[in-house]
Design an enzyme around this catalytic site. Structure first.
Site, PDB file in Angstrom:
ATOM      1  N   SER A  24       0.801  -1.227   0.000  1.00  0.00           N
ATOM      2  CA  SER A  24       0.000   0.000   0.000  1.00  0.00           C
ATOM      3  C   SER A  24       0.830   1.271   0.000  1.00  0.00           C
ATOM      4  O   SER A  24       0.317   2.341  -0.348  1.00  0.00           O
ATOM      5  CB  SER A  24      -0.938   0.009   1.215  1.00  0.00           C
ATOM      6  OG  SER A  24      -1.886  -1.025   1.120  1.00  0.00           O
ATOM      7  N   GLU A  69      -8.956   6.814  26.438  1.00  0.00           N
ATOM      8  CA  GLU A  69     -10.024   5.821  26.337  1.00  0.00           C
ATOM      9  C   GLU A  69      -9.648   4.499  26.990  1.00  0.00           C
ATOM     10  O   GLU A  69     -10.501   3.799  27.550  1.00  0.00           O
ATOM     11  CB  GLU A  69     -10.374   5.587  24.861  1.00  0.00           C
ATOM     12  CG  GLU A  69     -11.606   4.730  24.640  1.00  0.00           C
ATOM     13  CD  GLU A  69     -12.012   4.666  23.182  1.00  0.00           C
ATOM     14  OE1 GLU A  69     -13.019   3.992  22.875  1.00  0.00           O
ATOM     15  OE2 GLU A  69     -11.332   5.293  22.335  1.00  0.00           O
ATOM     16  N   ASP A 106      -6.160   0.233  -4.293  1.00  0.00           N
ATOM     17  CA  ASP A 106      -4.716   0.351  -4.487  1.00  0.00           C
ATOM     18  C   ASP A 106      -4.107  -0.950  -4.981  1.00  0.00           C
ATOM     19  O   ASP A 106      -3.159  -0.960  -5.764  1.00  0.00           O
ATOM     20  CB  ASP A 106      -4.039   0.809  -3.191  1.00  0.00           C
ATOM     21  CG  ASP A 106      -4.420  -0.035  -1.978  1.00  0.00           C
ATOM     22  OD1 ASP A 106      -5.320  -0.895  -2.089  1.00  0.00           O
ATOM     23  OD2 ASP A 106      -3.823   0.175  -0.901  1.00  0.00           O
TER      24      ASP A 106
END
Length: 498
Positions: free
Chosen positions: A80, A204, A346
């Site tokens: 990628s 979080e 891609d």
């Protein structure tokens, strides 16, 4: 026959849109090969209680379609990073490298200096447009990173991920480049831990040590980003409540990082904590479209790829369906006469549709025809991946296995820890100004140049401006009563120059 005639007439009635693109919406489905595209279409219909095969996805409505060759300079099947550099920067490069030409070598810091290449996001920003990135991965991941960073390694997310030699030779991590290289108006995705110092508790997941900050240089890039935006209306948010409170009409800049690393899969997303890709796409467009010069927005459905790597076809298809809904939202919020919308993958994956399933049979189900080992197999399978299992000389019996479960790992022909990419061409779809440029079989780096041409930005600004001026001059002459013979001569001269 009636349906085909209607489709034929609609194709015959099409008119070329030769406007300059004020806006560019670029949707990138990471790993969304044609098999994934087809299977997601079927799943989308079946989720609506239809048979699925005849479903029309939003992507299906794009009138201009082409194929793209994805190989990198050094590998037949790419990753990628190399692909993102190609379609965003207009230059094919080597595996694992970001925002650099093929003169740079994977992992070698010294080789990247002087070989940096810029992206269409920067070209658009330099032209006065607003720019943004939206992803379901970390914002430092390969696809978004190629829009703003230059790195000999896609894995240098923070300084903690870099070897000492690279730091010594003057290279910087991808997260720090997010602040330094281009003034990006909207940044939405994950990747909090690459932005904060080692030991910084995640808001979080404060008890999860793997979610804590990673930076060894003690920099807090989130705070630095906020300082850089002094005098502007800039918001940093990490949860859906604060995200929903952001008013696009009064916001200049937005950084939204919803997870320490990549976002959760759509099928596992907590809607009370994390917005969907549809919601993030909408927020980004509403902020960016206030600019009278237009905008460029990259939206990545990044976890399609990651689900495929783990051999989980159900997850990958649900990610693709969500991605298609985001495309629909993008079209809803923009005007086609001024907005070029491009959808592309891609690279592909080794997932296949096989067997002879009946019409309307679950795309996540099993073929009604069994194999020669007298065992069933699923419609979706992988060429390689973690789903390869041979027990006592035979593969697993899945007669009583729920293959529709989101966590089911499809069988594969070859054992690999992670399913690899595949190298076949991927589809590119386009609509809007100059969308007819996205046709035929093209090299992947052509895409950046074609997008830039439509909007008169970057390297293509001069040629596109010249073309448009000559086209308008020709049209004006013909409209004013220019004789047909002279018009024909003038047309020949103009087209020969172009």
């Amino acid at each position: 026959m009636s349906q085909a005639q209607k489709t034929l007439q609609s194709v015959l009635d099409r008119k070329l849109n030769t406007n300059v693109a004020k806006n560019i919406l670029f949707f990138l489905g990471d790993g969304m090969g044609i098999a994934t595209y087809t299977a997601a279409r079927i799943l989308k219909g079946q989720l609506q209680n239809q048979s699925g095969e005849e479903t029309v996805m939003t992507m299906d409505t794009f009138p201009n379609v082409g194929l793209v060759k994805t190989y990198s300079v050094d590998f037949q099947i790419p990753d990628s990073a190399a692909t993102a550099t190609a379609y965003l920067c207009g230059v094919k490069t080597n595996l694992n490298t970001i925002g650099v030409s093929a003169a740079a070598r994977n992992g070698v810091c010294k080789s990247q200096k002087g070989n940096e290449v810029t992206s269409i996001l920067k070209w658009a920003k330099d032209a006065g447009k607003s720019v943004g990135i939206v992803t379901t991965t970390r914002v430092q991941h390969a696809t978004p990173a190629a829009s703003y960073a230059h790195s000999a390694s896609r894995t240098w997310y923070s300084d903690a991920d870099m070897p000492a030699a690279a730091k010594r030779d003057g290279c910087t991590d991808i997260a720090s480049q997010l602040l330094k290289n281009t003034d990006i108006d909207v940044i939405i995705g994950g990747g909090r831990k690459y932005m904060t110092p080692t030991g910084t508790k995640d808001p979080e997941y404060p008890r999860d040590l793997s979610s804590w900050g990673k930076r060894k240089d003690k920099r807090n890039l989130i705070e630095e980003w906020q300082s850089l935006k002094t005098g502007k209306v800039a918001h940093y948010v990490w949860n859906k409540k604060d995200f929903d409170a952001v008013d696009p009409e009064t916001t200049d800049y937005l950084m939204a990082l919803f997870e320490p690393s990549d976002l959760r899969f759509e099928a596992e997303r907590d809607p009370s904590m994390d917005p969907s890709i549809v919601e993030t796409t909408e927020k980004a467009i509403r902020i960016l479209q206030k600019n009278p010069n237009g905008f460029f927005l990259l939206v990545e459905g990044g976890r399609i790829d990651q689900a495929h790597h783990s051999g989980r076809a159900s997850m990958a298809l649900h990610e693709t369906v969500a991605f298609d809904y985001a495309i629909a939202k993008g079209l809803e919020l923009t005007k086609e006469h001024e907005t070029l919308t491009v959808v592309m993958a891609d690279h592909s994956h080794t997932v296949t549709l096989n067997g002879y399933p009946f019409r309307g049979q679950s795309i996540l189900g099993k073929s009604p025809v069994w194999a020669t080992d007298f065992l069933p197999y699923t419609t979706l399978m992988y060429g390689n991946g973690p789903g390869h299992k041979i027990i006592n000389g035979t593969r697993p019996d899945i007669r009583n296995v729920d293959t529709k479960n989101k966590n089911y790992v499809q069988q594969s022909a070859v054992p690999t820890e992670s399913a690899t990419h595949s190298g076949e061409d991927v589809v590119v779809l386009a609509r809007g100004p100059m969308a007819h440029l996205f046709q035929g079989v093209q090299e992947q780096n052509y895409i950046a140049h074609a997008m830039a041409y439509t909007a008169c930005v970057g390297h293509e600004k001069q040629i596109s401006t010249t073309y448009i001026l000559k086209y308008k001059a020709l049209y004006a002459l013909i409209s004013s009563g220019f004789t047909s013979k002279l018009a024909s001569i003038f047309t020949h001269l103009v087209l020969s120059e172009i």
